[in-house]
Design an enzyme around this catalytic site. Sequence first.
Site, mmCIF file in Angstrom:
data_model
loop_
_atom_site.group_PDB
_atom_site.id
_atom_site.type_symbol
_atom_site.label_atom_id
_atom_site.label_comp_id
_atom_site.label_asym_id
_atom_site.label_seq_id
_atom_site.Cartn_x
_atom_site.Cartn_y
_atom_site.Cartn_z
ATOM 1 N N LYS A 35 -2.463 9.790 -0.389
ATOM 2 C CA LYS A 35 -3.732 9.243 0.096
ATOM 3 C C LYS A 35 -4.460 10.279 0.941
ATOM 4 C CE LYS A 35 -2.263 4.391 0.638
ATOM 5 N NZ LYS A 35 -3.125 3.764 -0.358
ATOM 6 N N ARG B 90 3.721 -3.042 -5.937
ATOM 7 C CA ARG B 90 4.096 -3.870 -7.084
ATOM 8 C C ARG B 90 5.499 -3.510 -7.582
ATOM 9 N NH1 ARG B 90 -1.182 -1.912 -10.148
ATOM 10 N NH2 ARG B 90 -1.849 -1.976 -7.976
HETATM 11 N N1 BES Z 1 -1.192 -0.373 0.318
HETATM 12 C C1 BES Z 1 -2.149 -0.043 -0.659
HETATM 13 C C2 BES Z 1 -3.312 -1.032 -0.724
HETATM 14 C C3 BES Z 1 -4.208 -1.101 0.492
HETATM 15 C C4 BES Z 1 -5.375 -0.349 0.525
HETATM 16 C C5 BES Z 1 -3.908 -1.927 1.546
HETATM 17 C C6 BES Z 1 -6.195 -0.429 1.624
HETATM 18 C C7 BES Z 1 -4.741 -1.998 2.652
HETATM 19 C C8 BES Z 1 -5.894 -1.238 2.679
HETATM 20 C C9 BES Z 1 -1.496 -0.014 -2.037
HETATM 21 O O1 BES Z 1 -0.180 0.397 -2.068
HETATM 22 C C10 BES Z 1 -2.276 0.963 -2.857
HETATM 23 O O2 BES Z 1 -2.255 2.111 -2.524
HETATM 24 N N2 BES Z 1 -2.951 0.484 -3.898
HETATM 25 C C11 BES Z 1 -3.718 1.317 -4.747
HETATM 26 C C12 BES Z 1 -3.403 0.942 -6.175
HETATM 27 C C13 BES Z 1 -3.905 1.913 -7.197
HETATM 28 C C14 BES Z 1 -3.203 3.235 -7.067
HETATM 29 C C15 BES Z 1 -3.688 1.317 -8.569
HETATM 30 C C16 BES Z 1 -5.200 1.106 -4.433
HETATM 31 O O3 BES Z 1 -5.588 -0.011 -4.094
HETATM 32 O O4 BES Z 1 -5.943 2.070 -4.491
HETATM 33 MN MN MN Z 2 0.011 2.493 -2.141
#
Ligand code: BES
Ligand code: MN
Length: 502
Positions: free
Chosen positions: A278, A352
């Site tokens: 990230k 997931r």
């Molecule tokens: N923990 C994150 C989702 C999240 C984002 C929670 C912002 C709280 C605030 C999750 O693990 C994630 O990174 N999801 C990705 C999924 C994608 C890679 C398919 C996302 O939402 O970008």
């Molecule tokens: Mn994530």
Amino acid sequence: MPVFLSHRTATDESIGADLLVVPIAESAHGVPARLARLGKGVADAVARALDLGDFEREVGSVVTLRVCRIERYPRILLLRLGSGEEPESVGVRRAFAKASKDPLFRRIDSVAVWAEPSLGSGAALAENVAAAIDGLLEGTYRWTAATTKKESPAGRYLFLADGARSLARVDEGIAHGRALGDSVLLAREIANTPANRMGPAEMAERAKEIAAEAGLACRVLAGTRLARERMEAIRTVGAGSARDPRLIVLEYDPGVDLEPIVLVGKGLVYDTGGLSLKPTSSMVGMKFDKCGGSVVLAVLRAAATLDLPLPLVGIVPAVENSVSGTSYRPGDVIGSRSGQTIDVQNTDAEGRLVLADAIDYGIDKYSPRALIDIATLTGAAYYALGDRACAVLGTDDGVVERLREAGERSGERVWPLPLWAGYRKDVDSPVADVRNTGPWGAGTITGAAFLQRFTRDVPWAHLDIASVSYDRRETKNGATGFGVRLLVEALRRWPKRRGRGR
Ligand code: BES
Ligand code: MN
Ligand code: ZN
């Protein structure tokens, strides 16, 4: 810890408080009934303030009066209750939460609340007193575990009512409000704890403490136990971190002969994204990626405290998604407890993966009548609903509808998204049984579509709380505990019939 007490309104002249809160409904005109019992000066001062017309109608609006010559209550706070779309008790909670964020509540020691008739009578009085306490606990909470200067908010709250029956209702409300409000704070406290102070092992220790205090059974799986259970998805996500994953299992058994409802909460103690790293600005709030798990721990505690009459199991995979030479990679194909293989397209879609193993474990070991998971799963939930509601998706309309209704009643709102066959196909993979991302768009739905593959025939619903689990403007006390009130409300009213689903 503050104390909450009921007290007869007018009998004891020696009773007083640093602040008297007088709740006033949005629609109310004039001074609340019987206020003059506290002395004519009180009623006159309130009438004057209302006449002046500077008391706004918006929920949580306040006018503070400082009336000399009224020694029992040197300050009086008029507090506007909410109304409109939301249930009355939700307006009461919001009003008390908003008002008690005022620094005034850290300077004083005691507060009296004009409960009857301002907060209703009969069952409504109990419910509204509970909501007021839930709001007061919410508003005065600070995450102070890491500060050296400790603050002490008001410690004594008196709820004033008249007859014995009303006082009994107030006491009922106090017990309920305390159990619920403390559980919300527990969820917030765990979630607010930064990752350096809470890894998977510490989260599991915290769960054991909660279990011991509340009388729950607790089991923690780690290391070889996870391997023997074939939890390859959990172990793979955790492999990049020096801190090994845990699977936390809490059981609440009220001794009734029913299959349990299983609650699964995402417990990512920190989510760097892994090798699909990230950017800094998205990473900063990722201690909150354990919010779903902290809600599940708190709901199990609340269920035990409130003696809910249905068996529950809480399952929390506590895992760190980190970066190292042992991290999993985009392009890897991994196994899972269910036996299905997973094509990893993005290591940041890790929630997931850990949920897949936890869900499979919950179904296999407990044959639940329903399974609900709660997770900060996708940033896309923020684009869909903002922070006014969380998304719900599932395979059972009855369970989804129960959650939606509980959302309306609790004020923690829930709104459905579809899981049509086309979306479910979007997580097909050419090289494995399923892949962990969908095509561009509908991210919240494809996240759920992935989870659905692991739910077998158990009635299931998924709550994506990514947008509501913490307040992005207020990252210090930021965790909201969203989901505790919602799930407690849903479980309180769950039918006691045997069999699956509704
Ligand atoms: N923990 C994150 C989702 C999240 C984002 C929670 C912002 C709280 C605030 C999750 O693990 C994630 O990174 N999801 C990705 C999924 C994608 C890679 C398919 C996302 O939402 O970008
Ligand atoms: Mn994530
Ligand atoms: Zn995550």
